[in-house]
Design an enzyme around this catalytic site. Structure first.
Site, PDB file in Angstrom:
ATOM      1  N   PRO A   2       0.839  -1.210   0.000  1.00  0.00           N
ATOM      2  CA  PRO A   2       0.000   0.000   0.000  1.00  0.00           C
ATOM      3  C   PRO A   2       0.872   1.258   0.000  1.00  0.00           C
ATOM      4  O   PRO A   2       1.710   1.444   0.874  1.00  0.00           O
ATOM      5  CB  PRO A   2      -0.795  -0.106   1.305  1.00  0.00           C
ATOM      6  CG  PRO A   2      -0.442  -1.399   1.927  1.00  0.00           C
ATOM      7  CD  PRO A   2       0.694  -2.017   1.194  1.00  0.00           C
ATOM      8  N   GLU A   3       0.670   2.074  -0.991  1.00  0.00           N
ATOM      9  CA  GLU A   3       1.397   3.338  -1.088  1.00  0.00           C
ATOM     10  C   GLU A   3       0.456   4.472  -0.706  1.00  0.00           C
ATOM     11  O   GLU A   3      -0.708   4.248  -0.407  1.00  0.00           O
ATOM     12  CB  GLU A   3       1.910   3.525  -2.525  1.00  0.00           C
ATOM     13  CG  GLU A   3       2.952   2.498  -2.947  1.00  0.00           C
ATOM     14  CD  GLU A   3       4.325   2.789  -2.344  1.00  0.00           C
ATOM     15  OE1 GLU A   3       4.501   3.838  -1.700  1.00  0.00           O
ATOM     16  OE2 GLU A   3       5.219   1.938  -2.516  1.00  0.00           O
ATOM     17  N   HIS A  91      -5.204 -13.840   9.160  1.00  0.00           N
ATOM     18  CA  HIS A  91      -4.519 -12.554   8.969  1.00  0.00           C
ATOM     19  C   HIS A  91      -5.396 -11.349   9.291  1.00  0.00           C
ATOM     20  O   HIS A  91      -4.948 -10.221   9.153  1.00  0.00           O
ATOM     21  CB  HIS A  91      -3.947 -12.383   7.556  1.00  0.00           C
ATOM     22  CG  HIS A  91      -3.085 -13.514   7.113  1.00  0.00           C
ATOM     23  ND1 HIS A  91      -1.997 -13.949   7.842  1.00  0.00           N
ATOM     24  CD2 HIS A  91      -3.136 -14.301   6.005  1.00  0.00           C
ATOM     25  CE1 HIS A  91      -1.417 -14.962   7.196  1.00  0.00           C
ATOM     26  NE2 HIS A  91      -2.093 -15.199   6.085  1.00  0.00           N
ATOM     27  N   ARG A 110       1.691 -10.067   6.382  1.00  0.00           N
ATOM     28  CA  ARG A 110       3.126 -10.070   6.705  1.00  0.00           C
ATOM     29  C   ARG A 110       3.441  -9.382   8.028  1.00  0.00           C
ATOM     30  O   ARG A 110       4.577  -9.387   8.474  1.00  0.00           O
ATOM     31  CB  ARG A 110       3.909  -9.442   5.546  1.00  0.00           C
ATOM     32  CG  ARG A 110       3.768 -10.287   4.271  1.00  0.00           C
ATOM     33  CD  ARG A 110       4.565  -9.735   3.125  1.00  0.00           C
ATOM     34  NE  ARG A 110       5.995  -9.760   3.403  1.00  0.00           N
ATOM     35  CZ  ARG A 110       6.912  -9.239   2.604  1.00  0.00           C
ATOM     36  NH1 ARG A 110       6.538  -8.666   1.480  1.00  0.00           N
ATOM     37  NH2 ARG A 110       8.184  -9.282   2.917  1.00  0.00           N
ATOM     38  N   ARG A 152      24.149  18.821  -2.499  1.00  0.00           N
ATOM     39  CA  ARG A 152      24.037  17.371  -2.290  1.00  0.00           C
ATOM     40  C   ARG A 152      24.346  16.605  -3.571  1.00  0.00           C
ATOM     41  O   ARG A 152      23.896  16.964  -4.654  1.00  0.00           O
ATOM     42  CB  ARG A 152      22.622  17.029  -1.791  1.00  0.00           C
ATOM     43  CG  ARG A 152      22.357  17.642  -0.420  1.00  0.00           C
ATOM     44  CD  ARG A 152      21.193  16.991   0.253  1.00  0.00           C
ATOM     45  NE  ARG A 152      21.376  15.529   0.371  1.00  0.00           N
ATOM     46  CZ  ARG A 152      20.441  14.712   0.841  1.00  0.00           C
ATOM     47  NH1 ARG A 152      19.275  15.194   1.209  1.00  0.00           N
ATOM     48  NH2 ARG A 152      20.667  13.417   0.923  1.00  0.00           N
TER      49      ARG A 152
END
Ligand SMILES: [Zn+2]
Length: 271
Positions: A2-3, A91, A110, A152
């Site tokens: 999931p983003e 789950h 997970r 950077r």
């Protein structure tokens, strides 16, 4: 995984059904997530009413009249609304039971997700306090990317995926945004002009908005479904498209690993 767009779609999907509801009970079937789920979750939540559901990066914040539940879906988690009689599947680790009989159900095969209860300002929680700006907020723009990157030498792609620079730009979205902005993923972050960073910030917003917009059609998956919510796949311009012609110039797209992450780009359009 999931983003940010999936988390935002979850937020939008459950909000109308949960706002104003009062928690009557909670069930913790498995407390060993990334961090232990509070053993007294039921006592903490019972009698409290949901005042708002917000998001910070990939964290969902369920705000009660006092206190906040901070949820992270980890690698494989999902949060759905199910009927009272929907039997938990394997789950399905945590249920928050509402006064209309519906349950907010957290599934996480997970177990990399997490659930924290905080009183006081949730944004000061150690998980959230050092996060960079929201990519869809006004504070995230070309000027921010430009000034934060001066001096950077890190490549722009890992720079864009650094949660202290901006939250929620996962690998797929970094690839797609760099393509839209025409910036090579290996270009040093400190050597990109303000104008190009302006285009990159816009591209980040565009790909995330596009994904959230597509999520709208899958909102029903968060309601009453026993299955896994269908995390959507948007139209991808470069991600996963190695050796396929670039849709802009026709040159074959390339793939290489940058900082352990698969990186796809057009060697002609991105400089
Ligand atoms: Zn191209």
């Amino acid at each position: 995984m999931p983003e940010l767009p999936e988390v935002e779609t979850t937020r939008q999907g459950i909000s109308p059904h949960v706002l104003g509801r009062t928690v009557v009970a909670a069930a913790v079937r498995e407390s060993r997530l990334r961090w232990p789920v509070p053993a007294d979750l039921e006592r903490l939540l019972s009698g409290r009413t949901v005042a708002a559901i917000t998001r910070r990066g990939k964290y969902l914040l369920i705000n009660f009249d006092s206190g906040t539940l901070i949820l992270h879906l980890g690698m494989s988690g999902s949060l759905r609304l199910v009927d009272d009689n929907a039997a938990p599947q394997r789950h399905d680790h945590v249920d928050v039971i509402l006064d209309d009989g519906c349950r907010l159900r957290l599934r996480d095969p997970r177990r990399f997700g997490s659930l924290h209860w905080v009183e006081g300002d949730p944004l000061q929680h150690p998980l959230l306090a050092s996060l960079g700006p929201e990519p869809l907020g006004a504070a995230f723009d070309g000027q921010w990317l430009y000034s934060r990157s001066r001096g950077r030498r890190v490549a722009v792609k890992p720079y864009l995926m650094d949660g202290r620079v901006v939250v929620g730009v996962g690998n797929i979205y970094a690839n797609e945004a760099l393509f839209l902005a025409g910036i090579h993923p290996l270009r040093p972050a400190g050597r990109i002009s303000l104008a190009r960073y302006g285009r990159l910030a816009e591209a980040v917003k565009e790909v995330l908005q596009e994904a959230i917009g597509q999520g709208g059609t899958t909102l029903r998956d968060f309601l009453g479904s026993d299955g896994t919510p269908g995390y959507f796949s948007q139209r991808l311009r470069v991600y996963g498209r190695e050796a396929i012609p670039c849709e802009v110039c026709g040159h074959l797209l390339r793939q290489r690993r940058i900082g352990q992450r698969s990186t796809y780009f057009c060697p002609r359009c991105q400089t």
